[in-house]
Write an enzyme that holds these catalytic residues in place. Structure first.
Site, PDB file in Angstrom:
ATOM      1  N   LEU A  15      38.414  48.728  44.539  1.00  0.00           N
ATOM      2  CA  LEU A  15      39.256  48.289  45.666  1.00  0.00           C
ATOM      3  C   LEU A  15      40.677  47.998  45.213  1.00  0.00           C
ATOM      4  O   LEU A  15      41.616  48.070  45.990  1.00  0.00           O
ATOM      5  CB  LEU A  15      38.658  47.021  46.300  1.00  0.00           C
ATOM      6  N   GLY A  16      40.834  47.615  43.956  1.00  0.00           N
ATOM      7  CA  GLY A  16      42.170  47.271  43.464  1.00  0.00           C
ATOM      8  C   GLY A  16      42.122  47.051  41.963  1.00  0.00           C
ATOM      9  O   GLY A  16      41.058  46.816  41.393  1.00  0.00           O
ATOM     10  N   GLY A  18      44.369  45.206  38.584  1.00  0.00           N
ATOM     11  CA  GLY A  18      45.479  44.397  38.084  1.00  0.00           C
ATOM     12  C   GLY A  18      45.592  44.627  36.589  1.00  0.00           C
ATOM     13  O   GLY A  18      44.945  45.511  36.037  1.00  0.00           O
ATOM     14  N   SER A  19      46.418  43.819  35.924  1.00  0.00           N
ATOM     15  CA  SER A  19      46.623  44.012  34.482  1.00  0.00           C
ATOM     16  C   SER A  19      45.362  43.725  33.688  1.00  0.00           C
ATOM     17  O   SER A  19      45.119  44.339  32.660  1.00  0.00           O
ATOM     18  CB  SER A  19      47.726  43.079  33.985  1.00  0.00           C
ATOM     19  N   VAL A  23      38.879  45.073  40.896  1.00  0.00           N
ATOM     20  CA  VAL A  23      37.955  44.613  41.926  1.00  0.00           C
ATOM     21  C   VAL A  23      37.231  45.840  42.469  1.00  0.00           C
ATOM     22  O   VAL A  23      37.863  46.821  42.849  1.00  0.00           O
ATOM     23  CB  VAL A  23      38.698  43.875  43.065  1.00  0.00           C
ATOM     24  N   LYS A  38      35.008  40.981  41.247  1.00  0.00           N
ATOM     25  CA  LYS A  38      36.193  40.938  40.399  1.00  0.00           C
ATOM     26  C   LYS A  38      35.703  40.955  38.952  1.00  0.00           C
ATOM     27  O   LYS A  38      34.895  40.108  38.564  1.00  0.00           O
ATOM     28  CB  LYS A  38      36.984  39.665  40.703  1.00  0.00           C
ATOM     29  N   ASP A 133      50.169  31.188  45.973  1.00  0.00           N
ATOM     30  CA  ASP A 133      50.400  32.636  46.073  1.00  0.00           C
ATOM     31  C   ASP A 133      49.988  33.131  47.461  1.00  0.00           C
ATOM     32  O   ASP A 133      49.310  34.147  47.597  1.00  0.00           O
ATOM     33  CB  ASP A 133      49.618  33.368  44.973  1.00  0.00           C
TER      34      ASP A 133
END
Length: 319
Positions: A15-16, A18-19, A23, A38, A133
């Protein structure tokens, strides 16, 4: 991967990313539904992230239980040093994508969604936790379009001094477009009050399908924000109450900004028919909104990038 399968999950699409992780969606045999997973690989993550940010996120997820906050079902670590956080899946994606597809929300619908979001923030703030955030990308939607606040990677438990006052935060987290001017300027601040500013940016985005400020020049943006100039485009009719709430959320003076209880008591969230004085005409000046489609795309239910690599990020002092 084997440990994960043995626990009764079967992974599917990413789904996504990051560094420090990604996910993915997965099917959970026990819950009989799809979940978001995650995955953080501890071997590939900096010490700072492992020591400060990951434990905070896990602690926040364990203690927050609210219908408008994404549910966490299980957290475990495998022998290979991977941390798996199993969460409710925001099946309708994130709020930013939803607005890009459907356009500006009608006020009555925006009121319902904003009420859900504000009640989630009240739960955090009452638990002495600031999110730090808040942005449309971190607000997921379930199948019935209910708000599910997510991504507590930058959340901070608030401590108090001997007089019971909140100890101020000196760290800049998050995205410049949603961050309060005091955060962008590196002024020590109460992160709960800074969360309120971000709520103002989110509400504006919900009702106009635009960002209130253009963050392509942060210095210029801060100058406009500090003058309390908010562009209310004539192209869309908005009730006085809704504009008034936005005006008070996007208040550059932290001593005048609403707290979450005052937000929830605001007349716009009570009844559609109440009337209050219109904000001063200065608030109507300065068309500086930014089209949502100009924004850089970000992933839904994203594996958080490390703070120091976050857009517009500057770490200064303690966090």
């Amino acid at each position: 991967r084997l440990d994960f399968t043995l626990k009764g999950y079967s992974l599917s699409a990413t789904l996504g990313e990051g560094s420090y992780g990604k996910v993915k969606s997965a099917y959970c045999n026990k819950l009989k539904c799809n979940v978001a997973v995650k995955i953080i690989d501890k071997r590939k993550t900096p010490q700072d992230f492992l020591e400060r940010f990951l434990p905070r996120e896990i602690a926040a997820l364990k203690r927050l239980h609210h219908p408008s906050i994404i549910k966490t079902y299980e957290i475990f670590e495998t022998s290979s040093g991977k941390v798996y956080i199993i969460m409710e899946l925001g099946v309708r994606g994130d709020l930013l994508d939803y607005i890009k597809i459907t356009g500006a929300m009608k006020e009555d619908f925006a009121r319902l969604k904003f009420q859900q979001l504000a009640s989630a923030i009240k739960h955090c703030h009452d638990s002495d936790l600031a999110h730090r955030d808040l942005k449309c990308e971190n607000i997921l939607l379930d199948k019935d379009l209910n708000v599910k606040l997510s991504d507590f990677g930058f959340s901070k438990p608030l401590s108090r001094d001997e007089n019971g006052r909140t100890i101020l935060s000196k760290t800049f987290c998050g995205s410049a477009a949603y961050a309060a001017p005091e955060v962008l300027q590196g002024i020590p601040c109460d992160p709960k009050i800074s969360d309120i500013w971000s709520l103002g940016v989110i509400l504006y985005t919900m009702v106009y399908a635009l960002m209130p400020f253009d963050d392509s020049n942060v210095r210029k943006m801060i100058y406009i924000q500090k003058q309390h100039r908010i562009p209310f485009p004539k192209s869309k009719y908005l009730t006085t109450e809704c504009k008034d709430l936005i005006y008070h959320l996007l208040q550059p003076d932290v001593s005048q900004r609403l707290c979450i209880d005052e937000v929830l008591k605001h007349s716009w969230l009570q009844t559609p028919k109440s009337h209050i004085p219109t904000p001063p005409s200065a608030a109507e000046t300065g068309e500086c909104s930014q089209n949502l489609h100009d924004k850089k795309p970000e992933h839904k239910q994203e594996a958080k990038t490390h703070p120091a690599e976050q857009e517009g990020q500057k770490e200064n002092g303690s966090s």
